[in-house]
Each structure stands twice: as structure tokens, then as C-alpha cells.
Design a protein around this motif. Structure first.
Motif, PDB file in Angstrom:
ATOM      1  N   ALA A 257       0.833  -1.213   0.000  1.00 26.37           N
ATOM      2  CA  ALA A 257       0.000   0.000   0.000  1.00 26.37           C
ATOM      3  C   ALA A 257       0.861   1.254   0.000  1.00 26.37           C
ATOM      4  O   ALA A 257       0.516   2.251  -0.646  1.00 26.37           O
ATOM      5  CB  ALA A 257      -0.926  -0.007   1.218  1.00 26.37           C
ATOM      6  N   ASN A 258       1.979   1.219   0.705  1.00 27.32           N
ATOM      7  CA  ASN A 258       2.881   2.385   0.733  1.00 27.32           C
ATOM      8  C   ASN A 258       3.447   2.670  -0.654  1.00 27.32           C
ATOM      9  O   ASN A 258       3.594   3.835  -1.056  1.00 27.32           O
ATOM     10  CB  ASN A 258       4.014   2.153   1.726  1.00 27.32           C
ATOM     11  N   LEU A 259       3.776   1.606  -1.391  1.00 25.57           N
ATOM     12  CA  LEU A 259       4.270   1.780  -2.756  1.00 25.57           C
ATOM     13  C   LEU A 259       3.190   2.361  -3.660  1.00 25.57           C
ATOM     14  O   LEU A 259       3.438   3.290  -4.434  1.00 25.57           O
ATOM     15  CB  LEU A 259       4.764   0.445  -3.308  1.00 25.57           C
ATOM     16  N   VAL A 260       1.975   1.830  -3.566  1.00 24.53           N
ATOM     17  CA  VAL A 260       0.877   2.333  -4.392  1.00 24.53           C
ATOM     18  C   VAL A 260       0.593   3.793  -4.066  1.00 24.53           C
ATOM     19  O   VAL A 260       0.319   4.607  -4.959  1.00 24.53           O
ATOM     20  CB  VAL A 260      -0.384   1.467  -4.198  1.00 24.53           C
ATOM     21  N   SER A 261       0.670   4.154  -2.791  1.00 25.01           N
ATOM     22  CA  SER A 261       0.481   5.548  -2.387  1.00 25.01           C
ATOM     23  C   SER A 261       1.439   6.463  -3.134  1.00 25.01           C
ATOM     24  O   SER A 261       1.057   7.553  -3.590  1.00 25.01           O
ATOM     25  CB  SER A 261       0.690   5.677  -0.880  1.00 25.01           C
TER      26      SER A 261
END
Length: 290
Positions: A262-266
Motif C-alpha cells: 500500500a505504501n508503494l501504491v500511495s
């Protein structure tokens, strides 16, 4: 198939109130942006939804009808904790009309589209000659056709809007290197990388970036299911294969968490990633080095 819809307002504002909001989390964006996430009820999709709601995005959440309770709970949580507008839609990514109406519904209820996260996916394991044809078809339908439909209808909407956007697909570490027993799954994720690269070339002229995330072993219900099968194959208790895979398959000697993806997608949906396209980012603890 008729899609069920459950759209929830942000606070006491209706879903059709498009008053611009100032959001520090959205790097110079004057208006609130909407992101669609498929396979959002659990695992990586759920973590992405929670993170993007925290970042200040409104959400179109999509999953199968049997996931209704989990998706409704997620919608209520993101609305209450992060003030997001949320539109839940239920259907199947392998059904073209479901995906088409997903985009149409979210745009109608939330006022537009900024990004589409084609997260829905399944895993099937087994040596090639052991995989039934119907299992091959099911996996390809979800993992490849589902991404194709997602990219297709996201692109149509983003081009129509005329101000760019983001499309992101779910690849895998298995989409960068094949592995014994993972042939069909690996082929489906190689296909996602090909779709992503080609789409990036097709839609760059419209200001649309297209990228993918390529996770290794992430602790999700999907991984638990695979562990149960593999642990049984080697005649050991449930959890054995998961423990051994984390010790042997990456340099950090642990599994990732859904929040890591999720941090990467953010980042990939943010304005800070505006000059990145056609990439499939490994997030695997060092299983493979590009």
C-alpha cells in the motif's frame, strides 16, 4: 450480471456534492481525487484502500458479492476515520460489463476518476501437467482478463476526462522469474507486466501513467491458502511452508505486510510519481534484483 451498489457519503455531504477540498496529502491538487480499487475487501486491496483514504482520496471499492460484509465494514471505517466518500460496487472482474459499469457508477456517484488499481487476483499452484484446464482458464480470466478490462475502461474514462491519471496493476515477483510449481500463475503475472508496458506506451500521450507492483510473499489470506496446500504436500503442519519460504526466498528473511504494498501504491498514484510509467516495481524483500 447486475452489479450491486452501495455508495456512502462523506460526513453529511451527499455523493453528488463535488465542492473542491484542499488536501495537503495530494501535492498541489486543488480537488479531491477518486481511486477505484478491485479486490478491495481483504489483503493487499484492503490495505491500499485504507492507505489511500488516509492520503485524502475518495474510493470506489469493488469485490465479489460474497465479500459484502467485509467491504461495507471497510467503507464505514474509511468514511469515519478518514472522511472519505466511498462507493461500494459488487461484481466480477472477469465480466466485462461488470467492470464497465463499475467505472460508470463510481464516476456518476463521485464525480470523476483519477486512478484505477487493478488489484484483484488469485493464485493456483501445481506443476503444469497437474493443472486442470478449467483452473488455468479461471486464473487467466481473473489475473489477465480482469486487468485488461480494468485498464480498458479506466483508459476510456481518463481519456474522456482529458486531464491524465493513473492506472496500476497487480503483477508479482513470479512475473519476473518463473518458479517450479508456479508456471500458470507466473505466466499470468508476466502477462500483467506486458499489458502494463504496452498500456504505458499507448496512453502516455494522454498524460496517463501505467505501472504495476510486483510483490513477493505478503502475509494475506491468499498466502495462507497456498501455505495450507504446500504444507500438506510435504506432510508437515500448516504454517511450515510459510516459515521456510520466508527464511529462504528473500534477503530480509521475512514476509512482507499488505501495508508495504500500500505504501508503494500511495507513491505511484501521487504527483511525486508523475514521471514514472511502464514499470513493475519489485516489493519482495530482495527475492530478485532488477
Amino acid at each position: 450480471m447486475k452489479i450491486d451498489i452501495d455508495c456512502i457519503a462523506r460526513g453529511n455531504v451527499t455523493t453528488r456534492d463535488l465542492t473542491p477540498l484542499s488536501l495537503n496529502a495530494m501535492s498541489n491538487s486543488a480537488t479531491r481525487r477518486t481511486v477505484i480499487i478491485t479486490g478491495a475487501a481483504e489483503g493487499i486491496g484492503r490495505a491500499i484502500a485504507t492507505r489511500l483514504a488516509r492520503d485524502g482520496y475518495d474510493l470506489g471499492l469493488f469485490d465479489l458479492p460474497h465479500a459484502r460484509d467485509r467491504l461495507e465494514e471497510l467503507a464505514e471505517s474509511t468514511r469515519t476515520r478518514h472522511g472519505a466518500k466511498v462507493c461500494n460496487v459488487y461484481g466480477d472482474v472477469t465480466v466485462e460489463d461488470d467492470v464497465k459499469r463499475l467505472v460508470e457508477t463510481v464516476v456518476q456517484e463521485l464525480g470523476g476518476l483519477y486512478a484505477f488499481i487493478a488489484n484483484a487476483g488469485i493464485a493456483r499452484i501445481g506443476t503444469l501437467h497437474e493443472v486442470p484446464t478449467e483452473e488455468f482458464d479461471k486464473l487467466m480470466n481473473v489475473n489477465v482478463k480482469g486487468v485488461f478490462f480494468s485498464y480498458k475502461y479506466a483508459a476510456i474514462q481518463l481519456i474522456k476526462q482529458g486531464h491524465g491519471g493513473r492506472m496500476i496493476g497487480a503483477a508479482s515477483a513470479a512475473g519476473k522469474k518463473g518458479a517450479s510449481g508456479w508456471g500458470v500463475y507466473s505466466a499470468s503475472k508476466f502477462a500483467v507486466r506486458g499489458l502494463t508496458q504496452s498500456a504505458a506506451m499507448d496512453y502516455g500521450k494522454y498524460g496517463i501513467t501505467v505501472n504495476a507492483y510486483a510483490p513477493g510473499f505478503i502475509e494475506t489470506p491468499l498466502l495462507e491458502g497456498i501455505d495450507e496446500i504446500y504444507s500438506a504436500k510435504i506432510g508437515k503442519p500448516k504454517g511450515t511452508w510459510t516459515q521456510e519460504s520466508s527464511a529462504n526466498w528473500n534477503v530480509l528473511r521475512r514476509h512482507g505486510q499488505p501495508d508495504d504494498v500500500a505504501n508503494l501504491v500511495s507513491f505511484l498514484v501521487s504527483d511525486n510519481a508523475a514521471f514514472i510509467t511502464g514499470q513493475s516495481y519489485s516489493i519482495d524483500g530482495g527475492m530478485h534484483f532488477d
